[in-house]
Design an enzyme around this catalytic site. Structure first.
Site: not given
Length: 248
Positions: A130, A143
């Site tokens: 990401s 995350y």
């Protein structure tokens, strides 16, 4: 065009979103794809659609992976979840769960797949990271930590695997039009104290020069290229698909 006939692929979190797009794209190029997902019915439905196989698995159960041997040529580590919370309110078990699913499980899957890849002198490890593997955002401690760790794991895999025909790379998208992102909107509205209809413009896309969500098919098209023979010298890299977010 990338030709994957004769190749076997495993895509985690493969029943929906980016994973499903990758599974379809790899299968369309001729690969035999195993769709791994905690959602058995959806995994089986997609596997039937693309002529592949389904693997019903909870990747947060690390004991189930500890002694696995996975005989594939292409491994796409994609499975993930999100949790939006200030650190002081972040439940420790939720933090641990996210790291198990998104960092420890990819390590175990890579560990299980490398022997077969080494034997054949060919392997492609594709880690769906990401932009949060390169940049941080508030309220996403687990995350961001998991994706930063995945970036490091990918680079070590590249260094170890390179002499034996195995490449390892990360794909780093911004916000993608998936159920994972759609579920965040209410949480983002809550922690930022704004209406849900303002989340895309004022939170999710604020750093992006291109003001739209990434499509799963755009991520899958890059995964397909990385899986092929023409990407044999591409390893240890992180490819952003973030509309210019990380250019800042």
């Amino acid at each position: 065009m990338t030709d994957l006939h004769g190749r076997r692929a495993l895509v985690t979190g493969g029943a929906s979103g980016i994973g499903a797009a990758c599974a379809r794209e790899l299968a369309s190029a001729g690969a035999r794809v195993t769709v791994a997902d905690v959602d058995r019915a959806s995994a089986e439905a997609l596997a039937a659609e693309i002529g592949g196989e389904a693997w019903h698995v909870d990747l947060s159960d690390l004991g189930a992976l500890a002694d696995a041997r996975i005989d594939v040529d292409i491994l796409v580590n994609n499975a993930g979840v999100q949790h939006v919370s200030p650190i002081e309110d972040f439940a420790p078990e939720r933090f641990s769960f996210i790291l198990r699913l998104m960092l420890e499980a990819p390590f175990l899957l890579i560990r299980a797949a490398l022997p077969g890849m080494y034997d054949r002198g060919f392997g492609r490890v594709i880690n769906v990271s990401s932009v949060h593997g390169l940049r941080a955002s508030a309220y996403k401690a687990a995350y961001v930590a998991a994706k930063h760790g995945l970036e490091g794991l990918s680079k070590v895999t590249a260094l170890e695997g390179g002499p034996r025909g195995v490449t390892s790379n990360c794909i780093d998208p911004g916000y993608v039009r998936t159920p994972l992102v759609e579920k965040q909107i209410a949480d983002q509205a809550r922690v930022h104290g704004i209406p849900e209809e303002e989340v895309l413009a004022t939170v999710m896309l604020i750093e992006s020069a291109i003001k739209r969500l990434v499509e799963p098919s755009e991520v899958a098209s890059l995964a397909l290229w990385l899986a092929g023979d023409s990407a044999g010298m591409v390893t240890g890299a992180s490819y952003t698909i973030d509309g210019g977010w990380s250019a800042r």
